[in-house]
Design an enzyme around this catalytic site. Structure first.
Site, PDB file in Angstrom:
ATOM      1  N   ASP A 102      -4.320   5.271   6.429  1.00 44.23           N
ATOM      2  CA  ASP A 102      -4.841   6.480   7.087  1.00 44.23           C
ATOM      3  C   ASP A 102      -5.863   6.036   8.139  1.00 44.23           C
ATOM      4  O   ASP A 102      -5.502   5.755   9.278  1.00 44.23           O
ATOM      5  CB  ASP A 102      -5.436   7.368   5.989  1.00 44.23           C
ATOM      6  N   GLU A 112       0.843  -1.206   0.000  1.00 45.89           N
ATOM      7  CA  GLU A 112       0.000   0.000   0.000  1.00 45.89           C
ATOM      8  C   GLU A 112       0.874   1.250   0.000  1.00 45.89           C
ATOM      9  O   GLU A 112       2.035   1.200   0.431  1.00 45.89           O
ATOM     10  CB  GLU A 112      -0.843   0.019   1.270  1.00 45.89           C
ATOM     11  N   ASP A 113       0.294   2.363  -0.442  1.00 38.87           N
ATOM     12  CA  ASP A 113       1.014   3.632  -0.338  1.00 38.87           C
ATOM     13  C   ASP A 113       0.913   4.196   1.076  1.00 38.87           C
ATOM     14  O   ASP A 113       1.896   4.613   1.656  1.00 38.87           O
ATOM     15  CB  ASP A 113       0.519   4.649  -1.387  1.00 38.87           C
ATOM     16  N   PHE A 155      -1.794  15.853   5.000  1.00 40.68           N
ATOM     17  CA  PHE A 155      -1.973  15.377   3.629  1.00 40.68           C
ATOM     18  C   PHE A 155      -0.672  15.501   2.851  1.00 40.68           C
ATOM     19  O   PHE A 155      -0.046  16.556   2.824  1.00 40.68           O
ATOM     20  CB  PHE A 155      -3.082  16.165   2.910  1.00 40.68           C
ATOM     21  N   ARG A 200       1.722  12.384  -8.904  1.00 41.31           N
ATOM     22  CA  ARG A 200       2.220  11.049  -8.538  1.00 41.31           C
ATOM     23  C   ARG A 200       3.669  10.855  -8.980  1.00 41.31           C
ATOM     24  O   ARG A 200       4.383  10.024  -8.454  1.00 41.31           O
ATOM     25  CB  ARG A 200       1.365   9.955  -9.207  1.00 41.31           C
TER      26      ARG A 200
HETATM   27  P1  5GP Z   1      -7.680   4.625   4.462  1.00 44.95           P
HETATM   28  O1  5GP Z   1      -8.690   3.614   3.975  1.00 44.95           O
HETATM   29  O2  5GP Z   1      -6.586   4.014   5.311  1.00 44.95           O
HETATM   30  O3  5GP Z   1      -8.368   5.766   5.182  1.00 44.95           O
HETATM   31  O4  5GP Z   1      -7.053   5.336   3.216  1.00 44.95           O
HETATM   32  C1  5GP Z   1      -6.169   4.742   2.378  1.00 44.95           C
HETATM   33  C2  5GP Z   1      -6.094   5.521   1.067  1.00 44.95           C
HETATM   34  O5  5GP Z   1      -6.400   6.917   1.230  1.00 44.95           O
HETATM   35  C3  5GP Z   1      -4.688   5.506   0.548  1.00 44.95           C
HETATM   36  O6  5GP Z   1      -4.427   4.350  -0.229  1.00 44.95           O
HETATM   37  C4  5GP Z   1      -4.622   6.787  -0.276  1.00 44.95           C
HETATM   38  O7  5GP Z   1      -5.122   6.559  -1.579  1.00 44.95           O
HETATM   39  C5  5GP Z   1      -5.554   7.737   0.446  1.00 44.95           C
HETATM   40  N1  5GP Z   1      -4.808   8.656   1.329  1.00 44.95           N
HETATM   41  C6  5GP Z   1      -4.790   8.670   2.683  1.00 44.95           C
HETATM   42  N2  5GP Z   1      -4.014   9.653   3.167  1.00 44.95           N
HETATM   43  C7  5GP Z   1      -3.496  10.287   2.083  1.00 44.95           C
HETATM   44  C8  5GP Z   1      -2.568  11.395   1.933  1.00 44.95           C
HETATM   45  O8  5GP Z   1      -2.053  12.016   2.870  1.00 44.95           O
HETATM   46  N3  5GP Z   1      -2.268  11.728   0.644  1.00 44.95           N
HETATM   47  C9  5GP Z   1      -2.788  11.103  -0.445  1.00 44.95           C
HETATM   48  N4  5GP Z   1      -2.416  11.528  -1.644  1.00 44.95           N
HETATM   49  N5  5GP Z   1      -3.655  10.054  -0.341  1.00 44.95           N
HETATM   50  C10 5GP Z   1      -4.000   9.653   0.929  1.00 44.95           C
END
Ligand code: 5GP
Length: 187
Positions: free
Chosen positions: A108, A104-105, A157, A170
């Protein structure tokens, strides 16, 4: 590295350099190599954000007989999570009895990670490991803890190295964080 990046009227400033990213990619690749010794894992890259991290990490592991697959979900709208997970590209591969590594990237809220792991468990893999470039532990709504984390960061963010703002930025080689607005002096 740029001094700042402006996108859609927002200013982003340098946060994590490409050299520090590379160091952590090497560290996690080494841990995966050790933990997966003798296995033929399935690397599961979560599109779109993880494509650069996954490409660097998978090559760095040197595990040549791994299977590489891609899945895609959405949850983010602009700069915040909608809380609803939608599957855009599902997993075609049979993973029964396989050792799966999700790449995963960023984690959050942890909702995407939890959704994926619940789905994968139903397919009876031998094991599931979770590697993420970034983790925002303070944002968690699930308590989910990834197995491999390159950087733990506060709930800000960020963009770059695969991460976007509405599909853009990206390609940046380094990671940038949104600049905090300067508060007016209230005296
Ligand atoms: P989660 O389901 O854990 O809330 O979110 C995961 C996804 O939210 C990540 O794969 C990403 O696409 C997006 N995301 C969460 N935080 C960030 C951030 O700080 N920057 C960006 N560009 N995407 C984020």
């Amino acid at each position: 590295m740029e001094d700042k990046v402006i996108v859609d009227g927002l200013t982003f400033v340098p946060y994590i350099t490409r050299d520090r990213i590379q160091e952590q990619v090497c560290r996690i690749a080494g841990e995966l190599r050790r933990d997966l010794a003798g296995k033929s894992p399935v690397f599961l890259c979560v599109l779109n954000g993880a494509f650069i991290f996954a490409a660097d990490l998978i090559r760095e592991t040197g595990i040549n007989d791994a299977t590489i697959c891609f899945v895609k979900y959405t949850s983010y709208e602009g700069m915040s999570s909608s809380g609803r997970i939608k599957e855009i590209i599902g997993l075609g591969e049979d993973i029964e009895g396989r050792d799966v590594v999700i790449i995963e990237d960023i984690v959050d809220t942890g909702l995407t990670a939890k959704y994926m792991i619940d789905d994968l468990r139903r397919r009876k893999p031998a094991s599931i490991r979770f590697a993420t470039l970034l983790h925002k532990p303070e944002s968690t709504k699930t308590g989910f803890q990834p197995d491999y984390v390159a950087f733990s960061i506060p709930p800000k963010f960020i963009i770059g190295y695969g991460l976007d703002l509405d599909g853009k930025m990206r390609n940046l080689r380094d990671i940038y964080v949104v600049e905090e607005p300067v508060c007016a002096d209230k005296r």
